[in-house]
Design an enzyme around this catalytic site. Structure first.
Site, short mmCIF file in Angstrom:
data_model
loop_
_atom_site.label_atom_id
_atom_site.label_comp_id
_atom_site.label_asym_id
_atom_site.label_seq_id
_atom_site.Cartn_x
_atom_site.Cartn_y
_atom_site.Cartn_z
N SER A 158 -14.25 -19.90 58.44
CA SER A 158 -14.00 -19.43 57.08
C SER A 158 -14.43 -17.96 57.01
CB SER A 158 -14.76 -20.34 56.12
OG SER A 158 -14.61 -19.92 54.80
N LYS A 176 -10.12 -18.95 51.60
CA LYS A 176 -11.35 -19.37 52.28
C LYS A 176 -12.19 -20.29 51.38
CE LYS A 176 -10.73 -17.19 56.21
NZ LYS A 176 -10.21 -17.93 57.36
#
Ligand code: COA
Length: 279
Positions: A158, A176
Site C-alpha cells: 500500500s 490505497k
C-alpha cells in the site's frame, strides 16, 4: 542546524538478518512482480529459499525478470496477466498452483500511479488506478483463496497516501485506503482460517518508477530527502526485509495492520512533500 545522517547507516546492501532457509520450500506469488519494489521482494523471498511466481502485464518485462531471478539460482516462473481481469488472474494463480503447489505468501504489489491534480484527471485515469490497486488486489486475493496454505499470509503493498492526503494523488489516496480496508476486512474473515493479511507502506524508495515520476530531478530529490526524518530515501531491500519479517513466524500474531517503512515520511504530511516536489 544541519543534521547529518549517522555514519554506519547503510543505504541498502546490508546482510539479511534472516536465516537463508527461512522460506525453504514455500511458494510466494507476487503481483506486479516484474520490476521495482515487488521484484526485489520476490528476489528476497527466493534468496531465502522460496519458489517464486511473479505476475506482470508486459510479457517482455516479465520474462527478463524471471531470467534475472533464475540467474540468481532462484526457482522462478512468470505469469502474464492484467490484475484488473479476474479470469486472467485466476488462470495465472491456477497455473502457478499447478507448478509450485499451494501459495504460502501472496504479495499484492501491482499498482498504478501518475501525478495529476483532480482538475486535470479524467474519470478513466482515476478509474485505472482504482482498478489496478483495489480491484486488482481483490482479484488476486479472491483467486488465491482456495489455493492458499493455511497458515498463509497476504501482504498488500500500500502507501502512506492511504491516510496522508497528497495533492496530485487523489486517485492513489483513494485506492490505497481501499487496499488497506480490503486487508483489514480479510484479516477478520480469514483470521480463523489461519490466513494473516497485512499492508506495507513504503515511503520514498530509491530507484523506483514511482519516485522517478515524483522526484526524478536530483534537485527535487534533495529537497524531499531533507524532509525525511531519516534524511534519505529508502531502498527496495529495506521494504523487502519488512515483507520477509511479516511473512515469517516471528510475525505470527500480526494481522489487519499497516507497517510503514518510510524513514518517518508519513509524519511530515502530504502538503510539505508536494511543495518539495512542485517547488
Ligand atoms: N496524467 C493524467 N492522466 C493520465 C496520465 C497522466 N500522467 N497517465 C495516464 N493517464 C490517464 C490516461 O489519459 C487514460 O485516461 P483517458 O482514457 O481519459 O485518456 C487513463 O489514465 C488510462 O491510461 P491508459 O494508458 O489507457 O491505461 P493503463 O491501464 O495503462 O493505466 C497507468 C495507466 C498510468 C495507471 C499505468 O500505466 C501506471 O500506473 N503506470 C505506472 C506504474 C507505476 O508507476 N507503478 C508504481 C506505482 S507507485
Amino acid at each position: 542546524m544541519t543534521v547529518s545522517p549517522p555514519s554506519g547507516v547503510a543505504p541498502g546492501g546490508f546482510a539479511s538478518v534472516f536465516n537463508p532457509a527461512l522460506f525453504a520450500g514455500k511458494h510466494v506469488f507476487v503481483t506486479g512482480g516484474s520490476s521495482g519494489i515487488n521484484l526485489r521482494i520476490a528476489e528476497a523471498f527466493g534468496e531465502h529459499g522460496a519458489k517464486v511466481s511473479i505476475n506482470g502485464r508486459k510479457v517482455d518485462k516479465l520474462e527478463a525478470a524471471v531470467k534475472g531471478l533464475r540467474e540468481k539460482k532462484i526457482q522462478a516462473e512468470g505469469y502474464a496477466a492484467d490484475v484488473r481481469d479476474f479470469a486472467a488472474v485466476d488462470a495465472a494463480l491456477g497455473a502457478a498452483h499447478a507448478k509450485f503447489g499451494n501459495i504460502d505468501v501472496l504479495v499484492c504489489g501491482a499498482a498504478g500511479n501518475f501525478p495529476a491534480p483532480v482538475a486535470m484527471m479524467s474519470s478513466n485515469g482515476f478509474k485505472s488506478v482504482m482498478d489496478i490497486d483495489v480491484l486488482g488486489s481483490f482479484n488476486a486475493c479472491r483467486a488465491a483463496f482456495e489455493r492458499l496454505t493455511r497458515p498463509g499470509v497476504v501482504i498488500a503493498i500500500s502507501a502512506p497516501q492511504a491516510q496522508v492526503a497528497y495533492p496530485m494523488q487523489a486517485h492513489v489516496c483513494a485506492a490505497k485506503a481501499g487496499v488497506d480496508m480490503l486487508m483489514k476486512t480479510l484479516a477478520m474473515e480469514w483470521g480463523s482460517l489461519g490466513v494473516r493479511c497485512v499492508s506495507i507502506w513504503p515511503g520514498p524508495i530509491d530507484d523506483t518508477e514511482g519516485m522517478q515520476r515524483l522526484a526524478g530531478d536530483p534537485a527535487v530529490k534533495k529537497k524531499v530527502e531533507a524532509l525525511v526524518p531519516l534524511l534519505r530515501f529508502g531502498t527496495k531491500d529495506e521494504v523487502a526485509q519488512l515483507a520477509l519479517f511479516l511473512a515469517s513466524p516471528a510475525a505470527q500474531y500480526c494481522t489487519g495492520s499497516v507497517y510503514s517503512v518510510d524513514g518517518g515520511m508519513a509524519l511530515v504530511g502530504g502538503a510539505m512533500m508536494s511543495q518539495a516536489v512542485q517547488g
